[in-house]
Each structure stands twice: as structure tokens, then as C-alpha cells.
Design a protein around this motif. Sequence first.
Motif, mmCIF file in Angstrom:
data_model
loop_
_atom_site.group_PDB
_atom_site.id
_atom_site.type_symbol
_atom_site.label_atom_id
_atom_site.label_comp_id
_atom_site.label_asym_id
_atom_site.label_seq_id
_atom_site.Cartn_x
_atom_site.Cartn_y
_atom_site.Cartn_z
ATOM 1 N N GLY A 286 0.799 -1.217 0.000
ATOM 2 C CA GLY A 286 0.000 0.000 0.000
ATOM 3 C C GLY A 286 0.831 1.266 0.000
ATOM 4 O O GLY A 286 0.349 2.327 -0.370
ATOM 5 N N ALA A 287 2.095 1.164 0.440
ATOM 6 C CA ALA A 287 2.972 2.340 0.474
ATOM 7 C C ALA A 287 3.596 2.630 -0.884
ATOM 8 O O ALA A 287 4.221 3.672 -1.061
ATOM 9 C CB ALA A 287 4.077 2.126 1.506
ATOM 10 N N ARG A 288 3.417 1.718 -1.828
ATOM 11 C CA ARG A 288 3.999 1.902 -3.159
ATOM 12 C C ARG A 288 3.027 2.616 -4.087
ATOM 13 O O ARG A 288 1.810 2.509 -3.934
ATOM 14 C CB ARG A 288 4.365 0.544 -3.771
ATOM 15 C CG ARG A 288 5.472 -0.196 -3.044
ATOM 16 C CD ARG A 288 5.599 -1.612 -3.557
ATOM 17 N NE ARG A 288 5.794 -1.638 -4.999
ATOM 18 C CZ ARG A 288 6.987 -1.561 -5.603
ATOM 19 N NH1 ARG A 288 8.079 -1.428 -4.870
ATOM 20 N NH2 ARG A 288 7.090 -1.618 -6.915
ATOM 21 N N GLN A 289 3.590 3.334 -5.051
ATOM 22 C CA GLN A 289 2.769 3.925 -6.103
ATOM 23 C C GLN A 289 2.843 3.003 -7.305
ATOM 24 O O GLN A 289 3.933 2.664 -7.784
ATOM 25 C CB GLN A 289 3.257 5.322 -6.485
ATOM 26 C CG GLN A 289 2.435 5.935 -7.614
ATOM 27 C CD GLN A 289 2.300 7.427 -7.484
ATOM 28 O OE1 GLN A 289 2.785 8.014 -6.527
ATOM 29 N NE2 GLN A 289 1.630 8.042 -8.437
ATOM 30 N N HIS A 290 1.687 2.577 -7.816
ATOM 31 C CA HIS A 290 1.638 1.576 -8.871
ATOM 32 C C HIS A 290 1.221 2.214 -10.197
ATOM 33 O O HIS A 290 0.288 3.021 -10.237
ATOM 34 C CB HIS A 290 0.643 0.468 -8.505
ATOM 35 C CG HIS A 290 0.940 -0.180 -7.190
ATOM 36 N ND1 HIS A 290 1.952 -1.090 -7.020
ATOM 37 C CD2 HIS A 290 0.361 -0.034 -5.970
ATOM 38 C CE1 HIS A 290 1.991 -1.488 -5.768
ATOM 39 N NE2 HIS A 290 1.030 -0.859 -5.108
ATOM 40 N N THR A 291 1.894 1.850 -11.261
ATOM 41 C CA THR A 291 1.570 2.375 -12.586
ATOM 42 C C THR A 291 1.121 1.273 -13.545
ATOM 43 O O THR A 291 0.611 1.567 -14.619
ATOM 44 C CB THR A 291 2.786 3.096 -13.189
ATOM 45 O OG1 THR A 291 3.911 2.202 -13.198
ATOM 46 C CG2 THR A 291 3.138 4.332 -12.368
ATOM 47 N N ARG A 292 1.312 0.012 -13.166
ATOM 48 C CA ARG A 292 0.835 -1.079 -14.011
ATOM 49 C C ARG A 292 -0.680 -1.182 -13.957
ATOM 50 O O ARG A 292 -1.312 -0.718 -13.014
ATOM 51 C CB ARG A 292 1.429 -2.413 -13.548
ATOM 52 C CG ARG A 292 2.927 -2.555 -13.753
ATOM 53 C CD ARG A 292 3.369 -3.930 -13.294
ATOM 54 N NE ARG A 292 4.793 -4.131 -13.460
ATOM 55 C CZ ARG A 292 5.434 -5.246 -13.124
ATOM 56 N NH1 ARG A 292 4.749 -6.261 -12.594
ATOM 57 N NH2 ARG A 292 6.725 -5.353 -13.306
ATOM 58 N N LEU A 293 -1.249 -1.829 -14.969
ATOM 59 C CA LEU A 293 -2.681 -2.088 -14.954
ATOM 60 C C LEU A 293 -3.035 -2.965 -13.752
ATOM 61 O O LEU A 293 -2.271 -3.869 -13.397
ATOM 62 C CB LEU A 293 -3.112 -2.793 -16.230
ATOM 63 C CG LEU A 293 -3.150 -1.955 -17.512
ATOM 64 C CD1 LEU A 293 -3.440 -2.842 -18.701
ATOM 65 C CD2 LEU A 293 -4.205 -0.851 -17.410
ATOM 66 N N PRO A 294 -4.188 -2.735 -13.122
ATOM 67 C CA PRO A 294 -4.590 -3.556 -11.976
ATOM 68 C C PRO A 294 -4.584 -5.048 -12.265
ATOM 69 O O PRO A 294 -4.181 -5.847 -11.415
ATOM 70 C CB PRO A 294 -6.004 -3.052 -11.660
ATOM 71 C CG PRO A 294 -5.997 -1.638 -12.117
ATOM 72 C CD PRO A 294 -5.132 -1.620 -13.348
ATOM 73 N N VAL A 295 -5.024 -5.455 -13.467
ATOM 74 C CA VAL A 295 -5.062 -6.888 -13.765
ATOM 75 C C VAL A 295 -3.658 -7.472 -13.820
ATOM 76 O O VAL A 295 -3.436 -8.624 -13.414
ATOM 77 C CB VAL A 295 -5.818 -7.157 -15.088
ATOM 78 C CG1 VAL A 295 -5.095 -6.562 -16.289
ATOM 79 C CG2 VAL A 295 -6.033 -8.656 -15.275
ATOM 80 N N ASN A 296 -2.692 -6.689 -14.287
ATOM 81 C CA ASN A 296 -1.313 -7.180 -14.320
ATOM 82 C C ASN A 296 -0.750 -7.319 -12.911
ATOM 83 O O ASN A 296 -0.031 -8.280 -12.603
ATOM 84 C CB ASN A 296 -0.449 -6.244 -15.155
ATOM 85 C CG ASN A 296 -0.789 -6.310 -16.629
ATOM 86 O OD1 ASN A 296 -1.387 -7.287 -17.095
ATOM 87 N ND2 ASN A 296 -0.432 -5.287 -17.378
ATOM 88 N N ARG A 297 -1.071 -6.372 -12.046
ATOM 89 C CA ARG A 297 -0.640 -6.481 -10.656
ATOM 90 C C ARG A 297 -1.279 -7.709 -9.998
ATOM 91 O O ARG A 297 -0.632 -8.438 -9.228
ATOM 92 C CB ARG A 297 -1.025 -5.215 -9.874
ATOM 93 C CG ARG A 297 -0.439 -3.937 -10.442
ATOM 94 C CD ARG A 297 -0.508 -2.799 -9.435
ATOM 95 N NE ARG A 297 -1.846 -2.461 -9.015
ATOM 96 C CZ ARG A 297 -2.586 -1.493 -9.562
ATOM 97 N NH1 ARG A 297 -2.118 -0.781 -10.573
ATOM 98 N NH2 ARG A 297 -3.791 -1.239 -9.098
ATOM 99 N N TYR A 298 -2.543 -7.932 -10.310
ATOM 100 C CA TYR A 298 -3.273 -9.065 -9.748
ATOM 101 C C TYR A 298 -2.647 -10.387 -10.191
ATOM 102 O O TYR A 298 -2.462 -11.310 -9.387
ATOM 103 C CB TYR A 298 -4.727 -8.974 -10.206
ATOM 104 C CG TYR A 298 -5.706 -9.875 -9.496
ATOM 105 C CD1 TYR A 298 -5.560 -10.203 -8.153
ATOM 106 C CD2 TYR A 298 -6.810 -10.396 -10.175
ATOM 107 C CE1 TYR A 298 -6.479 -11.014 -7.511
ATOM 108 C CE2 TYR A 298 -7.732 -11.206 -9.544
ATOM 109 C CZ TYR A 298 -7.555 -11.519 -8.206
ATOM 110 O OH TYR A 298 -8.462 -12.324 -7.574
#
Length: 421
Positions: A286-298
Motif C-alpha cells: 500500500g505504500a507503493r505507487q503503482h503504474t501497471r494495470l490492476p489486472v497485471n498487478r493481480y
Amino acid sequence: MSLGKAAGRYAALWRTPGVPRVMLPAMLARLPVAIEPLAIFLHISAETGSYTAGATALGLFSAALAVAWPLHGRLIDRRGLRVVLLTLAVLHAVALAVFVAAGSGPTWLLVASVTPVALTMAPVGSTVRAAWALILPPGPSLNTANALEAVLIEVFFVIGPALTGLLTGTFSALTTTLLAGGMLVVGSFLYGTAPAVSTMRKETDGVEPGAADGGKKSHARGERRPWRIPGVVAILVAAGGAAAAFAVLEVTVPATVSANGDAAATGVALLSLPPAASVLGGLVYGARQHTRLPVNRYLVLLAVAVACMVPLVFATSVAVLAVCLFLAGLPLAALSSEEFGLLGSLVPKTVINESFALAATMMAVGSAVGTLGAGAVLGWLGPTEARLLSPAAALIAFAAVLSMRATLSNAGSSTTVDSGA
């Protein structure tokens, strides 16, 4: 994003008017979900002298939740949260009384009596997630709330098994079951009467807020059942697969520990390690900033879950089991956050309680399949072979999401930036 900034977001959410009045009783009502099934498993196993009977009861409990929670969610969408939760609280108290009375009867009656206990368990967790989606605007605040929910769930499952072991050792498994039921009843009453959530149904009666294609399309889409929306079934299957993977451990870890000469309660206490690791993993994620698509992170998180499940197949000693369980739990909170975030981006708010309840239902289905399958393989082949079911179930979850990657990529593209807490 720095850890301090992420912590500031969590603090700001907690200071939002009405949030403590929702969160505190919801926490009281949700902790029993991590206690009651385990206590019932221990009680029935001890009363009957059979882990198979305990696993069967646990499977029935999960199956009953699978039937009840989507119905509860639909009722909440149509009738409002307050009346449904207060009714369930009363019925749950009655069901617990029936469970106690069944203890003096035959084994089949005792095992069957867990069904009404599960059928009357309020879906507080899914309604809290739905409340955030209705109360908070899309963006960082809602993402923070979803991340906090994922971490809190794991906190409950850290406390739950440890508290179950402590109370069971101090009193009895039956007393622990009744104490957990009392917390659920009181928490449901307090949560169901919170002003911010007691009128949730009214918020969904109009046009879906923030609908990109206008009210007419939103209304038409709202008439569809959630499972007919492309991509939803893949998320539901993944939720069930992940739940099955960890449900297998609820049966096999105590049995493995017992087979190696330690008390089964020690194995139950070890089950607090995956959620403890999940809290740590969720806070870091949660402390990270994510730029990938949610499905890719999933998908990445599901792949990590599969990889972490494999060492558990070969673990036997308490020390090795503890390390492997901790590793397996690391991606849990992050998985939950991405799972419900994707689901929330797919479904209209007019059916959001039902949709989130369906996800909880699939988790219950997965838990039922996992516990029943683990109990059967445990009795047939042994604990090592039963533990193989964990990575297999996680692999099914990964394959389901991968098969709908294109659809889920389109659905989650609008929430790509700043989806971390």
C-alpha cells in the motif's frame, strides 16, 4: 510514495466524519469470522474424536455461507442494511442455541447444526467494502479504504487463530464458539445502526454516480446480474481458488503438527502466521505507487502466491511450517485489495453489495471445497498429499484471471495511476 505519506492517508481516512462509527463495530462483528469456524472445527473434532467430522462440519459451514451471503447482499441492496443485519443478529443467536442443544445428540446432528449458524452470519465484510465504494469518491481515498480493509481482514485472521487457541486452551472450544457468536451479534447491532451505512440502499436507488456513459446506460447495466458482466466470473473463480488454497491449510497444518507429536492447537496457532505476514505485505504494497494495470498487478500477486504455496508441500516440522506459512501469507492483503478494486470497477453500484457478497460467497465455496477435499485426501493418503491441494488451487486462480486478461485490462485502465494506498 513514502511510508509516512501512506500512513498519513490511513490517518486521514480514519478522521473522516462517521468512519470510526462504522469501522469499530464492523471490526467487532468481523473478528468472529476468524474465530467461530475454527472453534467449531475443534469442538466437533474433540467431541467425535475425528478430524474428518470436524473437516466435514467446516466444509458445511463454508458451503452454507456460499448460499447465504449473495442472498443477504441482494436483500441489503433492496431492503437496506439495518433491517437485514438486525434480523440476522437475532437469528444467529437462535442458531447458536440450536448448535449447543445438538451436542447431546448423534454426530450427524451435531455436524448438521453448523449450517444454520453459518446461514445467519452477517456479511459485514462485503458491506463495509460496498459502503466505501458508495461513500467515498473514486481515487486515492477509495483506494486507501480498500487497502485498509485488506490489511484489517488479515489483522483479524492474525488475532483470530491465536485467540481461538488461547480461549480453547483456557476454557473450551464450545465456550469460544459462543463468545465469538456474542461478538458477532453485538457488533452487527451496532454496525447496522450506524448512520453512515444504515441508509446505504437509498444511495443506490438513483443513477450510478460517476457513470461514464450516462444514467440510461448505467440503469440498464444495473438490471444485469453481476455474474453476466464480462470478467466478473474470472475474478470470482480466482477468489474461490485463493480461498481454497488457504482452507486446505486449516485442515492439513493441525493434522501435520499432530502427526509429528505436537498438539493440534499448536497447528491452529500457526495459522495466524499467514495473516500476520499479509499485514506486513499489505502495508508495504500500500505504500507503493503503482503504474501497471490492476489486472497485471493481480496476476503477478497470484503467481507469487502459487510459488509460495509450493514449499508447504514439503514442510513437516513446526519450525519449517512456520516459515513457509509466513511466506505464503505475504501476498494475501495485496491480492484482496486488487481483487475487490477490479470487481468494483466492473459492476454498477446498484448491485455492488450483491457483487461483493458474491466474491465472499466464492471464497466460502473455495473454503468448502478446500476443507472437504483436504479432509478426504488426508484420510485417504495423508497430510503431505493433502497439502498438494494448496498450490493446485492457487494455480487455478491464476489461470482464471489470465484467461480474461484482455477484458480486465479494459475495465481497470481508468484506475491504473495511484492505486496504491
